[in-house]
Design a protein around this motif. Sequence first.
Motif, mmCIF file in Angstrom:
data_model
loop_
_atom_site.group_PDB
_atom_site.id
_atom_site.type_symbol
_atom_site.label_atom_id
_atom_site.label_comp_id
_atom_site.label_asym_id
_atom_site.label_seq_id
_atom_site.Cartn_x
_atom_site.Cartn_y
_atom_site.Cartn_z
ATOM 1 N N ASP A 41 0.844 -1.153 0.012
ATOM 2 C CA ASP A 41 0.045 0.011 -0.004
ATOM 3 C C ASP A 41 0.904 1.289 0.034
ATOM 4 O O ASP A 41 1.762 1.313 0.852
ATOM 5 C CB ASP A 41 -0.993 -0.047 1.361
ATOM 6 C CG ASP A 41 -1.899 1.066 1.225
ATOM 7 O OD1 ASP A 41 -1.954 2.005 0.382
ATOM 8 O OD2 ASP A 41 -3.032 0.822 2.078
ATOM 9 N N THR A 42 0.507 2.126 -0.922
ATOM 10 C CA THR A 42 1.543 3.206 -0.851
ATOM 11 C C THR A 42 1.130 4.262 0.007
ATOM 12 O O THR A 42 1.714 5.150 0.273
ATOM 13 C CB THR A 42 1.473 4.064 -2.217
ATOM 14 O OG1 THR A 42 -0.027 4.098 -2.838
ATOM 15 C CG2 THR A 42 1.915 3.017 -3.490
ATOM 16 N N ASP A 43 -0.009 4.239 0.775
ATOM 17 C CA ASP A 43 -0.196 5.042 1.963
ATOM 18 C C ASP A 43 0.066 4.548 3.258
ATOM 19 O O ASP A 43 -0.285 3.570 3.599
ATOM 20 C CB ASP A 43 -1.868 5.263 1.817
ATOM 21 C CG ASP A 43 -2.471 6.184 3.013
ATOM 22 O OD1 ASP A 43 -1.685 7.413 2.986
ATOM 23 O OD2 ASP A 43 -3.115 5.975 3.897
ATOM 24 N N PHE A 62 -0.216 5.581 6.357
ATOM 25 C CA PHE A 62 -1.140 5.539 7.236
ATOM 26 C C PHE A 62 -2.084 4.059 7.382
ATOM 27 O O PHE A 62 -2.024 3.376 8.393
ATOM 28 C CB PHE A 62 -2.013 6.757 7.601
ATOM 29 C CG PHE A 62 -2.877 6.696 8.639
ATOM 30 C CD1 PHE A 62 -1.915 7.085 10.133
ATOM 31 C CD2 PHE A 62 -3.973 6.486 8.810
ATOM 32 C CE1 PHE A 62 -2.930 7.072 11.221
ATOM 33 C CE2 PHE A 62 -4.976 6.503 10.208
ATOM 34 C CZ PHE A 62 -4.038 6.678 11.305
ATOM 35 N N TYR A 63 -2.645 4.075 6.169
ATOM 36 C CA TYR A 63 -3.431 3.072 6.046
ATOM 37 C C TYR A 63 -2.592 1.659 5.959
ATOM 38 O O TYR A 63 -3.237 0.693 6.451
ATOM 39 C CB TYR A 63 -4.388 2.927 5.005
ATOM 40 C CG TYR A 63 -5.691 2.334 5.216
ATOM 41 C CD1 TYR A 63 -6.653 2.915 6.118
ATOM 42 C CD2 TYR A 63 -5.995 1.030 4.732
ATOM 43 C CE1 TYR A 63 -7.737 2.029 6.553
ATOM 44 C CE2 TYR A 63 -7.304 0.309 5.129
ATOM 45 C CZ TYR A 63 -8.113 1.016 5.957
ATOM 46 O OH TYR A 63 -9.249 0.357 6.149
ATOM 47 N N ARG A 71 -0.228 1.087 7.696
ATOM 48 C CA ARG A 71 0.180 0.876 9.222
ATOM 49 C C ARG A 71 -1.134 0.377 10.004
ATOM 50 O O ARG A 71 -1.089 -0.546 10.800
ATOM 51 C CB ARG A 71 0.787 2.139 9.834
ATOM 52 C CG ARG A 71 1.274 2.077 11.338
ATOM 53 C CD ARG A 71 2.228 2.982 11.646
ATOM 54 N NE ARG A 71 1.706 4.321 11.494
ATOM 55 C CZ ARG A 71 1.177 4.840 12.597
ATOM 56 N NH1 ARG A 71 1.017 4.040 13.779
ATOM 57 N NH2 ARG A 71 0.459 6.074 12.404
ATOM 58 N N VAL A 72 -2.533 0.891 9.543
ATOM 59 C CA VAL A 72 -3.635 0.321 10.031
ATOM 60 C C VAL A 72 -3.727 -1.318 9.843
ATOM 61 O O VAL A 72 -3.816 -2.071 10.661
ATOM 62 C CB VAL A 72 -4.935 1.026 9.429
ATOM 63 C CG1 VAL A 72 -6.364 0.257 9.984
ATOM 64 C CG2 VAL A 72 -4.861 2.428 9.880
ATOM 65 N N ASP A 114 -4.056 -2.395 -1.513
ATOM 66 C CA ASP A 114 -5.306 -1.351 -1.594
ATOM 67 C C ASP A 114 -5.170 -1.039 -3.124
ATOM 68 O O ASP A 114 -4.389 -1.297 -3.920
ATOM 69 C CB ASP A 114 -4.715 -0.155 -0.942
ATOM 70 C CG ASP A 114 -5.987 0.543 -0.437
ATOM 71 O OD1 ASP A 114 -6.014 0.486 0.838
ATOM 72 O OD2 ASP A 114 -6.468 1.176 -1.148
#
Lengths: 175, 143
Positions: A13-15, A17-18, A20-21, A58
């Motif tokens: 996932d390149t985001d 924060f998500y 890490r979620v 994602d």
Amino acid sequence: MSTTAIEKVLIFDTDNFYRRVIYNLLLSFEVPAVVQAAEYSKAANILKIKSFDLIVMDWDMDGGSRLDLVKNLRNGKLGPNIWTPVLLCSAHNRKSRIYQARDAGISEIVAKPVSPQQMLDKMRASCFRMRRFVRSENFSGPDRRRRSVAYLDEDRRSKVSMDQDDIDAVMRESE
Amino acid sequence: MIVNKENAPTMSEATRARILAKGDQVMEEMAAEFHRELPAILTQLQGAADNKDLETIKRSAYQLKSSASGFGKSTLGQGASFLHVLAERGASKPEVFLLAGHLINFLKELALIDESAGYEESEETVSIMKAMYHELSALGLLD
């Protein structure tokens, strides 16, 4: 054997924060080995040398790498993970996107917002309720052929945006 | 080993309940962190728009759309998605910063809405969303 019987997972996932979620969620499920990749090149390099029980990715990727990973995976360009189940987390579930993901070789799709229960169920469905794999000139991946035209009713077929039940129906058309 | 329905490992109800409780706790903590960080993301977006910094708008909008959707703020996520498309594909358009400013103001309002159970978008929200969609479509920025 670990609690979920899923030992090694790659999260792509390149985001930050998500990603890490999802990472923290998998740790709470007591998955022993969780590897993270934020870029396509890193994910591809890891997949070429390590085998995984599951890949979680994602839909909303930055940089246009969205389904390239799974296509290359299924075509055998990324080493030993050609059959590895891929679970896609997706927020904007337009019908066209769901079919696109399925046709790229995605195993299961979980609609955001993801609950722990949905995530656990989809992880286990990806790994232990695998659709038959098909390998042909034009497609490699979980079988996407339809068993019966009645499986998806007309209401569902005509929907533009899909909820989790609609998505599950599309993904399991071949069963 | 190929594992399938017939030989799939089982999980006891007690184990399932235990790890799901841990998962719920993780999601609560991460949601709280997201809500704590949300004002800073919006401030960063506003600053980037003021400085005509399209790259930062793109990065922050991307982060916001992914996380907002992930925590049930789907309207905010959709608005951030429009901003991300605008920043990613609209660099050559003269109205890009004007539209970005409008969208960021709209995102600030959306951030205040509680999108939990029973939430329905107001007519005003729907109409602004539609207007943004048409603006981006007219500029040829949507698929």
